[in-house]
Design a protein around this motif. Structure first.
Motif, PDB file in Angstrom:
ATOM      1  N   GLU A 289      11.471   1.121   3.326  1.00  0.00           N
ATOM      2  CA  GLU A 289      10.715   0.672   4.497  1.00  0.00           C
ATOM      3  C   GLU A 289       9.952   1.813   5.159  1.00  0.00           C
ATOM      4  O   GLU A 289       8.813   1.625   5.608  1.00  0.00           O
ATOM      5  N   ASP A 290      10.552   2.983   5.227  1.00  0.00           N
ATOM      6  CA  ASP A 290       9.867   4.113   5.858  1.00  0.00           C
ATOM      7  C   ASP A 290       8.629   4.517   5.063  1.00  0.00           C
ATOM      8  O   ASP A 290       7.563   4.772   5.630  1.00  0.00           O
ATOM      9  N   GLY A 291       8.756   4.560   3.742  1.00  0.00           N
ATOM     10  CA  GLY A 291       7.614   4.909   2.917  1.00  0.00           C
ATOM     11  C   GLY A 291       6.498   3.889   3.027  1.00  0.00           C
ATOM     12  O   GLY A 291       5.313   4.242   3.105  1.00  0.00           O
ATOM     13  N   ALA A 292       6.857   2.605   3.048  1.00  0.00           N
ATOM     14  CA  ALA A 292       5.844   1.553   3.180  1.00  0.00           C
ATOM     15  C   ALA A 292       5.144   1.643   4.525  1.00  0.00           C
ATOM     16  O   ALA A 292       3.928   1.431   4.618  1.00  0.00           O
ATOM     17  N   ALA A 293       5.891   1.959   5.578  1.00  0.00           N
ATOM     18  CA  ALA A 293       5.285   2.074   6.910  1.00  0.00           C
ATOM     19  C   ALA A 293       4.286   3.227   6.959  1.00  0.00           C
ATOM     20  O   ALA A 293       3.232   3.127   7.599  1.00  0.00           O
ATOM     21  N   ILE A 294       4.605   4.321   6.282  1.00  0.00           N
ATOM     22  CA  ILE A 294       3.687   5.465   6.256  1.00  0.00           C
ATOM     23  C   ILE A 294       2.388   5.088   5.543  1.00  0.00           C
ATOM     24  O   ILE A 294       1.281   5.420   5.975  1.00  0.00           O
ATOM     25  N   GLN A 329       2.314   1.866  -6.246  1.00  0.00           N
ATOM     26  CA  GLN A 329       2.909   1.885  -4.909  1.00  0.00           C
ATOM     27  C   GLN A 329       1.999   1.197  -3.902  1.00  0.00           C
ATOM     28  O   GLN A 329       2.460   0.441  -3.039  1.00  0.00           O
ATOM     29  N   LEU A 330       0.700   1.458  -4.012  1.00  0.00           N
ATOM     30  CA  LEU A 330      -0.246   0.812  -3.099  1.00  0.00           C
ATOM     31  C   LEU A 330      -0.240  -0.699  -3.290  1.00  0.00           C
ATOM     32  O   LEU A 330      -0.240  -1.456  -2.314  1.00  0.00           O
ATOM     33  N   SER A 331      -0.223  -1.149  -4.535  1.00  0.00           N
ATOM     34  CA  SER A 331      -0.195  -2.583  -4.804  1.00  0.00           C
ATOM     35  C   SER A 331       1.070  -3.228  -4.226  1.00  0.00           C
ATOM     36  O   SER A 331       1.024  -4.330  -3.685  1.00  0.00           O
ATOM     37  N   TYR A 332       2.191  -2.513  -4.317  1.00  0.00           N
ATOM     38  CA  TYR A 332       3.445  -3.039  -3.773  1.00  0.00           C
ATOM     39  C   TYR A 332       3.349  -3.229  -2.261  1.00  0.00           C
ATOM     40  O   TYR A 332       3.755  -4.254  -1.717  1.00  0.00           O
ATOM     41  N   VAL A 333       2.792  -2.252  -1.564  1.00  0.00           N
ATOM     42  CA  VAL A 333       2.667  -2.341  -0.110  1.00  0.00           C
ATOM     43  C   VAL A 333       1.700  -3.456   0.274  1.00  0.00           C
ATOM     44  O   VAL A 333       1.966  -4.241   1.206  1.00  0.00           O
ATOM     45  N   LEU A 334       0.573  -3.558  -0.421  1.00  0.00           N
ATOM     46  CA  LEU A 334      -0.404  -4.604  -0.095  1.00  0.00           C
ATOM     47  C   LEU A 334       0.195  -5.991  -0.277  1.00  0.00           C
ATOM     48  O   LEU A 334      -0.007  -6.881   0.562  1.00  0.00           O
ATOM     49  N   ASN A 335       0.945  -6.183  -1.332  1.00  0.00           N
ATOM     50  CA  ASN A 335       1.487  -7.512  -1.624  1.00  0.00           C
ATOM     51  C   ASN A 335       2.708  -7.860  -0.785  1.00  0.00           C
ATOM     52  O   ASN A 335       2.831  -8.992  -0.319  1.00  0.00           O
ATOM     53  N   HIS A 337       4.067  -6.002   2.060  1.00  0.00           N
ATOM     54  CA  HIS A 337       4.107  -5.621   3.470  1.00  0.00           C
ATOM     55  C   HIS A 337       2.878  -6.084   4.239  1.00  0.00           C
ATOM     56  O   HIS A 337       2.972  -6.355   5.438  1.00  0.00           O
ATOM     57  N   ILE A 338       1.731  -6.131   3.577  1.00  0.00           N
ATOM     58  CA  ILE A 338       0.524  -6.607   4.249  1.00  0.00           C
ATOM     59  C   ILE A 338       0.239  -8.054   3.896  1.00  0.00           C
ATOM     60  O   ILE A 338      -0.368  -8.792   4.670  1.00  0.00           O
ATOM     61  N   GLY A 339       0.724  -8.497   2.744  1.00  0.00           N
ATOM     62  CA  GLY A 339       0.577  -9.894   2.373  1.00  0.00           C
ATOM     63  C   GLY A 339      -0.785 -10.235   1.802  1.00  0.00           C
ATOM     64  O   GLY A 339      -1.218 -11.395   1.895  1.00  0.00           O
ATOM     65  N   GLN A 340      -1.472  -9.269   1.228  1.00  0.00           N
ATOM     66  CA  GLN A 340      -2.779  -9.512   0.624  1.00  0.00           C
ATOM     67  C   GLN A 340      -2.890  -8.773  -0.695  1.00  0.00           C
ATOM     68  O   GLN A 340      -2.372  -7.666  -0.839  1.00  0.00           O
ATOM     69  N   LYS A 341      -3.592  -9.385  -1.639  1.00  0.00           N
ATOM     70  CA  LYS A 341      -3.940  -8.668  -2.846  1.00  0.00           C
ATOM     71  C   LYS A 341      -5.042  -7.668  -2.517  1.00  0.00           C
ATOM     72  O   LYS A 341      -5.731  -7.790  -1.512  1.00  0.00           O
ATOM     73  N   PHE A 342      -5.223  -6.716  -3.398  1.00  0.00           N
ATOM     74  CA  PHE A 342      -6.202  -5.657  -3.147  1.00  0.00           C
ATOM     75  C   PHE A 342      -7.589  -6.221  -2.861  1.00  0.00           C
ATOM     76  O   PHE A 342      -8.251  -5.815  -1.900  1.00  0.00           O
ATOM     77  N   PHE A 343      -8.039  -7.144  -3.682  1.00  0.00           N
ATOM     78  CA  PHE A 343      -9.385  -7.676  -3.538  1.00  0.00           C
ATOM     79  C   PHE A 343      -9.550  -8.376  -2.186  1.00  0.00           C
ATOM     80  O   PHE A 343     -10.576  -8.218  -1.516  1.00  0.00           O
ATOM     81  N   ASN A 344      -8.532  -9.129  -1.769  1.00  0.00           N
ATOM     82  CA  ASN A 344      -8.600  -9.818  -0.471  1.00  0.00           C
ATOM     83  C   ASN A 344      -8.546  -8.833   0.690  1.00  0.00           C
ATOM     84  O   ASN A 344      -9.185  -9.039   1.731  1.00  0.00           O
ATOM     85  N   TYR A 345      -7.782  -7.759   0.524  1.00  0.00           N
ATOM     86  CA  TYR A 345      -7.689  -6.749   1.577  1.00  0.00           C
ATOM     87  C   TYR A 345      -9.043  -6.080   1.799  1.00  0.00           C
ATOM     88  O   TYR A 345      -9.483  -5.891   2.937  1.00  0.00           O
ATOM     89  N   GLY A 426      -8.134  -8.320  11.042  1.00  0.00           N
ATOM     90  CA  GLY A 426      -7.463  -7.230  10.349  1.00  0.00           C
ATOM     91  C   GLY A 426      -5.977  -7.471  10.163  1.00  0.00           C
ATOM     92  O   GLY A 426      -5.257  -7.676  11.129  1.00  0.00           O
ATOM     93  N   PRO A 427      -5.468  -7.478   8.906  1.00  0.00           N
ATOM     94  CA  PRO A 427      -4.031  -7.634   8.666  1.00  0.00           C
ATOM     95  C   PRO A 427      -3.287  -6.356   8.996  1.00  0.00           C
ATOM     96  O   PRO A 427      -3.833  -5.265   8.893  1.00  0.00           O
ATOM     97  N   THR A 428      -2.085  -6.488   9.409  1.00  0.00           N
ATOM     98  CA  THR A 428      -1.252  -5.332   9.734  1.00  0.00           C
ATOM     99  C   THR A 428       0.085  -5.470   9.023  1.00  0.00           C
ATOM    100  O   THR A 428       0.482  -6.542   8.591  1.00  0.00           O
ATOM    101  N   CYS A 429       0.782  -4.351   8.904  1.00  0.00           N
ATOM    102  CA  CYS A 429       2.087  -4.369   8.250  1.00  0.00           C
ATOM    103  C   CYS A 429       3.143  -4.959   9.185  1.00  0.00           C
ATOM    104  O   CYS A 429       3.068  -4.760  10.388  1.00  0.00           O
TER     105      CYS A 429
END
Length: 429
Positions: A289-294, A329-335, A337-345, A426-429
């Motif tokens: 969780e800490d890494g994802a928040a960063i 790692q970025l894909s994991y956070v987007l999906n 923690h942010i709830g969006q795929k890269f293209f949608n983000y 804007g989506p947020t974590c």
């Protein structure tokens, strides 16, 4: 009568194809400098096709004595068509050729062979029969070489296009049907040209050559029209060649301990220096969780800056490199923690900025706004805007103009209104 009809038909088809080819070049050029590395090969393909069409015009208008010179300068262009498309797919699939000139060696060889052949045939009707036979054989060898080269590269094209298709799906989350349509148009078009020229060449053994080769010009024009339609209605997506391997982490300056606080300071993301928050280097693709928040905080910082997400060639590797983590790692956070795929983000960030611009500058054209935030076509921008906001860009712009004409609220209120719009998108974590 039939020959006269074929003459006018060829000239008309060639003229239409030349105009279409030039228009397609302008569309590719409008995609900007960033896309030029790949589009230069597509433009080379278009140039070779247009040379063939121009040949159809000149051979009907110039005297018969000039036909051999026309062959010398136009026939070698056929050896550029398929290799240029192959290099285009190599570029966009992330594996550009380090020595692209190798793929065009045959062009120089064929040019010199034909030049020698023309000087060899200078005696004309007075040439010995053995020389006439040698000339016949050399011409057939040139054609067989063209067909062999085309068949070889078409096989390579199918392989590299499949890699491009899979990479695009994984890195960009692109629409599967749109990508399949683009690949089918290009590969189907190249295959259609190959088959049509082959059949026309065979038919020329039994029919007048001018009549037999008319189908080849028509095939060129049909392919150009299909490509123009796809490019005009769908953005051409490019995949960059810098996706690290599974679990690989991009190093951050001033060695960072995975469990301790990182060293502060700017890093160079390729888009200028970006202030570096606390970002540990993660040994695993899946984060705590800490890494994802960063990573979320870093994404918010990049989103506020905007320039990277407005790059029309943005990809998962580029954004991951700017954040300082691996694409996995970025894909994991987007999906998660942010709830969006890269293209949608990326689209949400672009629409967010576009809406603010439409409200602040209602006199700007929608196409201008779309291009400024990274979209490659108005239709794609309209679809993304309507999906994310429930409104069309035209409705937002007209509403902004109406408000501007009827009332002029204080600047502080305008700023607050725009801020609320940005926060809502804007989506947020």
């Amino acid at each position: 009568m039939m020959a006269e009809f074929a003459r006018y038909a060829d000239i008309t088809i060639a003229a239409v194809g030349l105009v279409q080819g030039l228009f397609l070049c302008f569309l590719l050029r409008a995609e900007g400098v960033r896309a030029f590395a790949a589009n230069r090969w597509m433009m080379l393909f278009l140039g070779a096709v247009m040379l063939n069409l121009f040949n159809d015009v000149t051979k009907r208008m110039l005297p018969a004595e000039a036909e051999e010179m026309i062959v010398l300068f136009f026939f070698p262009a056929n050896f550029v068509i398929v290799p240029a498309i192959y290099l285009y797919f190599r570029e966009i699939s992330g594996t550009p050729s380090t020595r692209p000139w190798i793929h065009f060696v045959l062009v120089g060889v064929i040019f010199n062979v034909i030049a020698w052949l023309l000087s060899f045939e200078a005696d004309g009707p007075n040439a010995p029969s053995r020389d006439v036979m040698l000339s016949f054989v050399i011409r057939r060898v040139c054609w067989f070489t063209f067909f062999a080269q085309s068949a070889f590269y078409i096989v390579l094209l199918w392989n590299v296009s499949q890699r491009y298709f899979h990479q695009t799906q994984e890195q960009l989350g692109a629409d599967r049907n749109a990508m399949r349509r683009w690949i089918i148009v290009i590969l189907g078009g190249v295959s259609l040209i190959f088959v049509t020229v082959l059949l026309s060449w065979i038919a020329s053994r039994y029919l007048p050559q001018d009549l037999a080769m008319s189908g080849a010009g028509l095939a060129f024009v049909l392919v150009l029209f299909a490509m123009t339609y796809v490019i005009a209605t769908q953005p051409v997506l490019f995949v960059m060649a810098d996706w690290p391997g599974e679990g690989e982490v991009i190093d951050i300056p001033d060695s960072v301990d995975a469990k301790g606080p990182p060293a502060a300071g700017p890093i160079n993301s390729g888009y200028g220096e970006v202030s570096q928050p606390d970002i540990p280097s993660f040994p695993r693709p899946l984060l705590d969780e800490d890494g994802a928040a960063i990573i979320c905080r870093r994404l918010d910082d990049i989103r506020k800056r905007g320039d990277l997400l407005f790059d029309p060639l943005i990809s998962m590797p580029k954004l991951a490199r700017a954040v300082g983590v691996s694409p996995n790692q970025l894909s994991y956070v987007l999906n998660h923690h942010i709830g969006q795929k890269f293209f949608n983000y990326v689209n949400s960030a672009r629409v967010e900025e576009a809406r603010a611009v439409l409200i602040a500058e209602p006199d700007r054209t929608i196409l201008d706004v779309a291009l400024s935030v990274g979209f490659n076509s108005k239709s794609t921008f309209n679809l993304a805007f309507k999906t994310l906001t429930g409104e069309t860009p035209s409705a937002v712009r007209d509403s902004a103009r109406h408000v501007s004409d009827t009332t002029d609220p204080p600047p502080e209120q305008q700023s607050d209104d725009q801020t609320r719009v940005l926060i809502s998108l804007g989506p947020t974590c």
